[in-house]
Design an enzyme around this catalytic site. Structure first.
Site, PDB file in Angstrom:
ATOM      1  N   LYS A  41      42.994 -26.741  36.918  1.00 23.54           N
ATOM      2  CA  LYS A  41      44.251 -27.233  37.487  1.00 23.54           C
ATOM      3  C   LYS A  41      45.096 -27.950  36.444  1.00 23.54           C
ATOM      4  O   LYS A  41      44.602 -28.767  35.688  1.00 23.54           O
ATOM      5  CB  LYS A  41      43.943 -28.190  38.648  1.00 23.54           C
ATOM      6  N   GLY A  46      40.573 -33.537  32.623  1.00 27.09           N
ATOM      7  CA  GLY A  46      39.853 -32.632  31.731  1.00 27.09           C
ATOM      8  C   GLY A  46      40.721 -31.483  31.259  1.00 27.09           C
ATOM      9  O   GLY A  46      40.685 -31.098  30.085  1.00 27.09           O
ATOM     10  N   CYS A  47      41.516 -30.943  32.156  1.00 19.16           N
ATOM     11  CA  CYS A  47      42.368 -29.801  31.803  1.00 19.16           C
ATOM     12  C   CYS A  47      43.461 -30.216  30.826  1.00 19.16           C
ATOM     13  O   CYS A  47      43.826 -29.457  29.929  1.00 19.16           O
ATOM     14  CB  CYS A  47      42.968 -29.186  33.062  1.00 19.16           C
ATOM     15  N   THR A  48      43.972 -31.428  30.995  1.00 14.38           N
ATOM     16  CA  THR A  48      44.995 -31.933  30.075  1.00 14.38           C
ATOM     17  C   THR A  48      44.397 -32.138  28.688  1.00 14.38           C
ATOM     18  O   THR A  48      44.988 -31.720  27.687  1.00 14.38           O
ATOM     19  CB  THR A  48      45.602 -33.243  30.617  1.00 14.38           C
ATOM     20  N   ALA A  51      43.892 -28.715  27.044  1.00 17.62           N
ATOM     21  CA  ALA A  51      45.165 -28.118  26.608  1.00 17.62           C
ATOM     22  C   ALA A  51      45.694 -28.813  25.359  1.00 17.62           C
ATOM     23  O   ALA A  51      46.164 -28.161  24.425  1.00 17.62           O
ATOM     24  CB  ALA A  51      46.191 -28.195  27.740  1.00 17.62           C
TER      25      ALA A  51
END
Length: 158
Positions: A41, A46-48, A51
């Site tokens: 998401k 974690g995704c930030t 990225a």
């Protein structure tokens, strides 16, 4: 699980809407190494972090002929906001239908606090310049992951 992907097999084809009004197609990367990283998401911690790490190393990936594409079930509009908020210069593809996520075996049953639900298993797939699966990382831990993928991309470039 992405263990359904066989090393050396052709990477499943895809064409998805992307951030910035782009269309992201596997065939557009012919002859290049492709880092496909699947994440759950936009704009979650974690995704930030993942990225931002891939974005930080984008120049090093480019130096070895590798393109980075992040894929999640978020919309292209969500990807636009995510890129703008964090200054990302990565291709982000939106798979709202989840067809590509399923083709790569990363749309899986997950469990949190005893509740089962469907979601993206954080996975990275390295596709060689020949369009074949070169390496798969399942159940990725974000810390140090982008560097590990870069080392594998460099090894393909030799």
């Amino acid at each position: 699980m992405s263990s359904t992907l066989e090393l050396g097999a052709p990477a499943p084809d895809f064409e998805l809407p992307g951030a910035g009004g782009e269309t992201v197609r596997l065939k557009d990367f012919a002859g290049k190494t492709v880092v496909l990283y699947f994440y759950p998401k936009d704009d979650t911690s974690g995704c930030t972090k993942e990225a931002i790490e891939f974005n930080r190393l984008k120049g090093a990936f480019a130096a070895v002929g590798a393109e980075i594409v992040g894929v999640s079930p978020d919309s292209a509009a969500s990807h636009d906001k995510f890129r703008a908020k964090h200054g990302l210069d990565l291709a982000l593809a939106a798979d709202e239908s989840k067809a590509m996520l399923e083709a790569y075996g990363v749309w899986a049953q997950k469990s949190m606090y005893g509740r089962k639900y469907m979601g993206v298993e954080r996975t990275t797939v390295l596709i060689g310049p020949d369009g074949r699966i070169a390496r798969v990382w399942d159940k990725v831990k974000v810390a140090g992951h982008a560097e590990e993928v870069l080392a594998a991309a460099k090894a393909l470039h030799v």
